[in-house]
Design an enzyme around this catalytic site. Sequence first.
Site, short mmCIF file in Angstrom:
data_model
loop_
_atom_site.label_atom_id
_atom_site.label_comp_id
_atom_site.label_asym_id
_atom_site.label_seq_id
_atom_site.Cartn_x
_atom_site.Cartn_y
_atom_site.Cartn_z
N ASP A 30 -4.37 6.37 0.86
CA ASP A 30 -5.62 6.00 -0.66
C ASP A 30 -5.43 6.63 -1.80
O ASP A 30 -5.23 8.04 -1.06
CB ASP A 30 -6.81 5.39 0.42
CG ASP A 30 -8.09 4.51 -0.99
OD1 ASP A 30 -6.86 3.66 -1.60
OD2 ASP A 30 -8.84 3.63 -0.64
N HIS A 47 2.52 5.60 -7.30
CA HIS A 47 2.55 4.76 -5.77
C HIS A 47 4.06 5.69 -5.76
O HIS A 47 4.63 6.45 -4.76
CB HIS A 47 2.76 3.82 -6.40
CG HIS A 47 1.62 2.93 -6.18
ND1 HIS A 47 0.48 3.84 -5.33
CD2 HIS A 47 1.43 1.87 -7.04
CE1 HIS A 47 -0.19 2.44 -5.45
NE2 HIS A 47 -0.01 1.63 -6.39
N LEU A 141 9.47 11.36 16.94
CA LEU A 141 8.78 10.48 15.81
C LEU A 141 8.89 9.30 15.94
O LEU A 141 9.76 8.59 15.46
CB LEU A 141 8.57 10.90 15.12
CG LEU A 141 7.48 10.44 13.71
CD1 LEU A 141 6.46 10.23 14.65
CD2 LEU A 141 7.55 10.66 12.36
C1 FPP Z 1 -3.63 2.68 -2.00
O1 FPP Z 1 -3.80 3.37 -2.89
C2 FPP Z 1 -2.24 2.53 -1.93
C3 FPP Z 1 -1.22 1.52 -2.36
C4 FPP Z 1 -1.62 -0.03 -1.83
C5 FPP Z 1 0.53 1.61 -1.71
C6 FPP Z 1 0.99 2.73 -1.27
C7 FPP Z 1 1.91 3.30 -1.23
C8 FPP Z 1 3.01 4.21 -0.98
C9 FPP Z 1 2.14 5.46 -1.01
C10 FPP Z 1 4.78 4.41 -1.93
C11 FPP Z 1 5.12 3.48 -0.86
C12 FPP Z 1 6.05 4.00 -0.16
C13 FPP Z 1 7.57 4.51 1.06
C14 FPP Z 1 8.28 4.72 1.08
C15 FPP Z 1 6.45 4.03 2.04
P1 FPP Z 1 -4.92 2.65 -4.36
O2 FPP Z 1 -3.00 2.40 -5.24
O3 FPP Z 1 -5.05 1.38 -3.58
O4 FPP Z 1 -5.14 3.94 -5.09
P2 FPP Z 1 -6.75 3.48 -6.17
O5 FPP Z 1 -7.75 2.86 -5.06
O6 FPP Z 1 -7.07 4.72 -6.04
O7 FPP Z 1 -6.72 2.22 -6.35
#
Ligand code: FPP
Length: 250
Positions: A30, A47, A141
């Site tokens: 997050d 992201h 893993l």
């Molecule tokens: C939450 O942060 C994050 C997500 C919904 C997406 C997570 C995805 C990735 C890190 C990329 C995935 C890729 C791979 C290769 C596994 P948020 O956007 O809700 O953050 P915020 O709360 O600050 O808005």
Amino acid sequence: MAWFRKKQEELTVDQLPKELIPKHIGFIMDGNGRWAKKRGMPRRMGHVTGAQTFRKIVKACEARGIRSATFYAFSTENWKRPQDEVDAIMNLLREYLKESLSDFKSENIRTKFIGDRTPLAPDILALIEEAEAETAHKTGLTLNIALNYGGRHELVGAMRVLAERVKAGEMAAEDIDEQCISDTLDTAGQPDPDLIIRPSGEYRTSNFLLWQSAYAEYVFMDVLWPDFSEEHLDKAILQYAKRNRRFGGV
Ligand code: FPP
């Protein structure tokens, strides 16, 4: 063990005895959006950096001898986000899977996807199936990527499967127990998470591994996921090692 508990303050993760290393760690990745906003960048850049952090932390888990790691990449609720953000996350997954397919031979990671695959794009689905098939025999893993995953959705699916079995006369309603529910979830056969790490300063479970996390230890950290480092991981593992897990006993 008592002397050990006393000394834990000074220990590093590589000095911890094996039984104090979590077997399964869950990560709620997050804070990507906030990380980007703080830098005046579009959310998708959060992201992009978050995906780099994901790769780094997968390697770190493997190096520390963690057996399973589950990363929350996209929830059943994340479809509500703007289309360009959804596309950006799906593209990062595509990229990761395409690159990983060539790395798989040199790595000992078993890759699995949890979550509902029904609405995924056919090319992503094909990449997922290829990644799972290519790595099914790996012994290191187990990497679970939670994609279109929601704990409640997963439980609804399991209840339906069990109800169908009862209806078909394959089992009796009284045969439904905790073990058979665990065995019907996407994580069947894997240990429940011992530790769940949520960075970004939010104190919620957000529908992540609801059933499996019944006795998980949570560590909430005030760092945004793109800035999450090996040092944060070690700090969380050391905090976990100090906890007194009683599983409802005394
Ligand atoms: C939450 O942060 C994050 C997500 C919904 C997406 C997570 C995805 C990735 C890190 C990329 C995935 C890729 C791979 C290769 C596994 P948020 O956007 O809700 O953050 P915020 O709360 O600050 O808005």
